[in-house]
Enzyme design. Structure first.
Site, PDB file in Angstrom:
ATOM      1  N   GLY A 249       1.277 107.416  19.878  1.00  0.00           N
ATOM      2  CA  GLY A 249       2.342 108.511  19.548  1.00  0.00           C
ATOM      3  C   GLY A 249       2.102 109.578  20.347  1.00  0.00           C
ATOM      4  N   GLU A 291      -3.777 103.372  20.314  1.00  0.00           N
ATOM      5  CA  GLU A 291      -2.839 102.656  20.839  1.00  0.00           C
ATOM      6  C   GLU A 291      -1.715 103.279  21.579  1.00  0.00           C
ATOM      7  OE1 GLU A 291      -2.850  99.131  17.396  1.00  0.00           O
ATOM      8  OE2 GLU A 291      -1.407 100.886  17.493  1.00  0.00           O
ATOM      9  N   PRO A 292      -1.962 104.029  22.875  1.00  0.00           N
ATOM     10  CA  PRO A 292      -1.061 104.824  23.374  1.00  0.00           C
ATOM     11  C   PRO A 292       0.048 103.833  24.200  1.00  0.00           C
ATOM     12  CG  PRO A 292      -3.248 104.964  24.584  1.00  0.00           C
ATOM     13  CD  PRO A 292      -3.324 104.270  23.489  1.00  0.00           C
ATOM     14  N   TYR A 335      18.555 108.048  20.394  1.00  0.00           N
ATOM     15  CA  TYR A 335      17.863 109.265  19.910  1.00  0.00           C
ATOM     16  C   TYR A 335      18.281 110.852  20.370  1.00  0.00           C
ATOM     17  CZ  TYR A 335      14.697 105.322  20.022  1.00  0.00           C
ATOM     18  OH  TYR A 335      13.853 103.854  20.076  1.00  0.00           O
ATOM     19  N   CYS A 362      31.034  99.692  28.655  1.00  0.00           N
ATOM     20  CA  CYS A 362      32.412  99.947  27.897  1.00  0.00           C
ATOM     21  C   CYS A 362      32.053 100.491  26.503  1.00  0.00           C
ATOM     22  CB  CYS A 362      33.133  98.706  27.799  1.00  0.00           C
ATOM     23  SG  CYS A 362      33.781  98.197  29.310  1.00  0.00           S
TER      24      CYS A 362
END
Ligand code: LLP
Length: 432
Positions: A249, A291-292, A335, A362
């Site tokens: 994260g 856990e990068p 996002y 499209c």
């Protein structure tokens, strides 16, 4: 000069990626093109490794979150860096195994693993499976029993931490589909059940509070909360949990105004909190996993496009259309994630206009970004979008039956193809 340190400008005024002229890469391999810089990946891996060595006496393992970007070549690089890997589906796991990643260093994730995936993970001998829910625990216990093995597991816990990031990438709060809730006692009960199982061994607890987080405080908070649960389990169940997985994260720089803390600072502060909290609670210092994903892959990537149409809508906006779009980078559509962009063949010129970069799908929302400062762009120019190494190729689609771009690795002035460009034949490959 640019958000990614591996980007520069050469004597022709062209953008360079890892020392190679981006315009030449576009000519040689075609566009759209994902370009990954091997040295950037390697240096991120070694910085993570070294910071664990320095601040936590080497008692930890970096597991690259391969959802950020996975292909055989990336997994080979990860393996050669001696770090582990997090896989979240049979596809990610298969890729890592085929690339020769040390299975003992693989953690297998997923909030809804199928029996097929669990069997495959157990058969591969993955280091640990991160169990998300009770049904999975029970299914895994049965599978391990049938196969006559004792599978190491961790439990995914929702630590109830509110990380300041986009709602869709937050995962640690109670209203999340991932893991066992702490507040309700569900996590403790799950630990109790796991400890009583004969064919799984509970070797760790896991949490992941979200993605693209700049602030270190929520990570420190999560570590404390998790250690308290470890202490509670020790006290009430007389069981010592040896591993603590703090997830990934860590935020990266997409725009110049972003100022993420260096990993070293993260590791220094989190290690301090872990050590002092353990002393306070009277528990052993756990072996740490992190856990990068994004912070290893994103800064290494640049996407190259060819500019096509230019549409100026007076007093409204200027659209610059490129030969890719949400099919190779859905992050703005999903996002509103912002990127730095540059016209690679005019990189030394001023950015004189603000434009909307549109893709070729499209779909009106098919944008790479709006209000993006850019050099004057014309048809035939090469557009580079920076820091696209994570969650671009891995989230790409064939919407509109558009072929996925190729992936090229650059390394010390050389380039090589890592994933071939799809062709229309690939598009119909599984059609009957
Ligand atoms: N570990 C777990 C359990 C995760 O769920 C994730 C990301 C990571 C590690 C890696 O997080 P990172 O270091 O990459 O932030 N598609 C979104 C990001 C989704 C992240 C999902 N989980 C995006 O494009 O921003």
């Amino acid at each position: 000069m640019f958000v990614s340190d591996n980007l520069n400008i050469n004597e022709n005024g062209h953008l360079t990626i890892g020392g190679i002229d981006a315009v030449e890469l576009a000519q040689q391999y075609g566009t759209p093109l994902y370009v990954m810089d091997e040295q950037v990946v390697r240096s991120a891996c070694s910085r993570f490794r070294d910071s664990i060595e320095k601040y936590y006496d080497g008692q930890g393992l970096v597991c690259y979150a391969s959802k950020a970007f996975s292909c055989l070549e990336m997994c080979r690089i990860i393996q050669s860096e001696g770090i582990g890997l997090d896989a979240v589906s049979i596809g990610e796991l298969y890729t890592a195994v085929k690339a020769g990643v040390d299975v003992k260093k693989i953690g297998f994730h997923g909030n809804n693993k199928t029996n097929e995936e669990l069997c495959y993970a157990v058969d591969c001998g993955v280091g640990h499976i991160i169990v998300d829910n009770i049904s999975e625990l029970e299914r895994l216990e049965k599978i391990a029993e049938e196969k006559g093995v004792k599978q190491h597991i961790m439990l995914r816990i929702k630590p109830g931490i509110d990380a300041h990031t986009h709602d869709f990438v937050k995962t640690g709060q109670i209203d999340s589909k991932f893991g066992f809730a702490l507040e309700t006692g569900e996590a403790f009960e799950a630990a109790k059940q796991a400890i009583s199982c004969g064919n799984v061994e509970l070797m760790g607890l896991h949490c992941h509070i979200g993605s693209q987080i700049f602030d270190i405080a929520p990570f420190e908070e999560a570590a404390k909360v998790m250690l308290n649960l470890i202490a509670q389990i020790k006290k009430e169940l007389n069981y010592e949990i040896k591993g603590l997985n703090l997830g990934g994260g860590f935020g990266i720089k997409y725009l110049n105004e972003h100022d993420p803390a260096p990993f070293e600072t993260y590791m220094e502060r989190v290690s301090k909190v872990v050590k002092s909290t353990c002393a306070e609670l009277g528990v052993e210092q756990p072996f740490i996993f992190i856990e990068p994903g994004r912070s290893i892959a994103a800064p290494a990537g640049t996407t190259l496009y060819t500019v096509g149409a230019r549409k100026e809508i007076p007093d409204i906006r200027t659209y610059i259309s490129v030969d890719g779009g949400m099919c190779d980078n859905p992050r703005y559509a999903l996002y509103k994630s912002e990127y730095e962009a540059v016209i690679a063949n005019k990189a030394a010129e001023e950015r004189t206009e603000k434009v909307t970069i549109a893709g070729k799908c499209c779909e009106s929302g098919d944008l790479i970004g709006e209000n993006m400062p850019l050099q004057h762009a014309e048809s035939g120019d090469i557009l580079a979008v920076c820091a696209t190494g994570a969650y671009n190729y891995s989230m790409s689609s064939n919407y509109n039956r558009i072929c996925r771009p190729a992936v090229v690795f650059v390394n010390k002035g050389e380039s090589r193809i890592a994933v071939k460009r799809e062709t229309p034949d690939d598009i119909i490959r599984n059609d009957i």
